[in-house]
Design an enzyme around this catalytic site. Sequence first.
Site, PDB file in Angstrom:
ATOM      1  N   GLY A 151       0.849  -1.186   0.000  1.00 36.85           N
ATOM      2  CA  GLY A 151       0.000   0.000   0.000  1.00 36.85           C
ATOM      3  C   GLY A 151       0.880   1.228   0.000  1.00 36.85           C
TER       4      GLY A 151
ATOM      5  N   GLN B  59      -5.253  -9.484  -2.908  1.00 32.22           N
ATOM      6  CA  GLN B  59      -5.327  -8.497  -1.823  1.00 32.22           C
ATOM      7  C   GLN B  59      -6.771  -8.173  -1.453  1.00 32.22           C
ATOM      8  OE1 GLN B  59      -3.298  -8.253  -4.494  1.00 32.22           O
ATOM      9  NE2 GLN B  59      -1.418  -7.127  -4.031  1.00 32.22           N
TER      10      GLN B  59
ATOM     11  N   ASP C 285      -1.371   4.589  -6.450  1.00 27.19           N
ATOM     12  CA  ASP C 285       0.040   4.516  -6.086  1.00 27.19           C
ATOM     13  C   ASP C 285       0.829   5.701  -6.622  1.00 27.19           C
ATOM     14  OD1 ASP C 285       0.838   1.628  -4.856  1.00 27.19           O
ATOM     15  OD2 ASP C 285      -0.933   1.487  -6.123  1.00 27.19           O
TER      16      ASP C 285
END
Length: 593
Positions: A47, A230, A271
């Site tokens: 993350g 995930q 991201d």
Amino acid sequence: MDDSSLTWDDGALVTIDQRGLPHEVRELRLTTVDQVIDAITTLAIRGAPAIGIAGAFGVVIATRAHTTVVDAATQADDEHGCGAAEQVGQRSAAVSRESVRAGLSGGGVVDVAAVEAEADRIAAARPTAVNLAWAVERVRARIPEGADAVLAETLGMLAEDGRVNLAAATHAADLVQQLCGDRPLRLLTHCNTGRLATSAVGTAIGALRVLHERGAVTDVIVDETRPLLQGARLTAWELAEAGIPHRLTIDSAAAWAMATGQVDAVLVGADRITANGDVANKIGTFGLALAARHHGLPFIVVAPESTRDTAMATGAQIVVEQRAAAEVTGFGGVEAAPAGTAVFNPAFDVTPADLVTAVVTENGVVYRNADTFAGNGRAASSASDMAGRALAAVARQLYERGWMPGTAGNISVRSGSDDALITASGLSKGELTERDAVRVRVADTTAYPGQDRKPSAETSIHTAVYRTRDAGAVVHVHSPFATALATTARPGDTVRVSGYELIKGFGLDDPSTVDVPVFANWPDVARIGADIEYYLRENPGAAPILFITGHGITAWGDTLAQARDRAECLEALCELIARTGRTDATPFEIGPR
């Protein structure tokens, strides 16, 4: 919401090893730079915000490891220019005179060059997420001041992250409700963006948590997120922990969930976000954005400001990490593909800015797409085809239910204060495309010139609503139970229904009772529109639904999804009445209004 996934304890970074979840909750204590880098690269910590803070703690560990203790006498000598560098050199030959002088602090000497080299290694551990490099650079400036200064900066970042995430999540929740209306929401998310991916609260999942606390979430569809799952392993675990209703699905089912009306909006994290609004995120995000655009759904990115890379012009410059083939050829130690199979395994993809409805940070909405996001939260104009796609998608749903048989029925969205976009006349609603909509003037119901299609003959019903209500969309359908009930009433009657939970779906101040007016089905449709407009002006608190006897129903709302949902609620009410009849618990009356 404030449980931190990262803590500092007696010289160690302590966190949950995400590789073991959900079946094993095991603690990691990281005390070396190599351990921190390994945890980041193997996704024990993952993350963007989380690896940024972990990287900063890695610099703390590096600074502690490359600090030489200096006694008071030696430090005093150095302060008086008496050869401290030579004395320190006897303790650590690797420490340069410049490093010693730059890093003399609090009784210790920092080998700044060595720590800088370790910081470079940490920052390079994963190239796509900008937060890692950002966090390392932020603490790098404190290295000469010593480990305590680097730790103080990092702990400040840790505390700041929770506040930032909560602010971004709250802004995103506000935006979702602005776009979708104040009603129970069906949302879809991808990968993991909760407190495991940050340090606390989360970004997109943080928004889900805020909406859940407001009582606004009825269902969250969670993509499993191949190849490392995930979504299945982490997001489902976090949502269950928070008590948020959710369903897990395979990634390739997400578009079908949208097509079948099970999704009101898509929320994802990021991201890296470039200056033009391109978004790098977990692989599969680009496909979700394409599907959301096709179905006219908001696609919202939630991230901290630290994820925005304004120095990078577009997503074409983003380095996309390629991961090991073994992640794809098997899972959990079980091989699924033939030995030697070549693999394409990008960890991320880049979603173009024109597919993103909005980017939301702690500062609010920092990027909005003019083609997919109108300032008032309604569908955009026909120039973008966004509203046309949304109309076509909802029309197909209602056609498949049998509510728009043949070429009957029509739906519209408002595309500005003066305009609306409505489905064209004479076309099967099961075969519409974004080009099968007509732009009309709200003021006089006329179509703008130069268009290939003609507007529906019932356009005046829609414009009557737009002239009297601050509505964003109108749905006019011929659903069977509601149409049948309307046929039993006379023009001028009001159908009063009370005692049904479904009445809450109409957004009334008093959700216990709803009065639905019945209008005459005049051959001249403009006269129907005139009757509706007069009634709505005279009754400002009227419900956002109506009957046209022997004809059908009309419903409206802030958004197309809300208008559709209100039509669904009215049809469901009429079916319940037809199947159960009148009872003391659920009275049903027809009488003059």
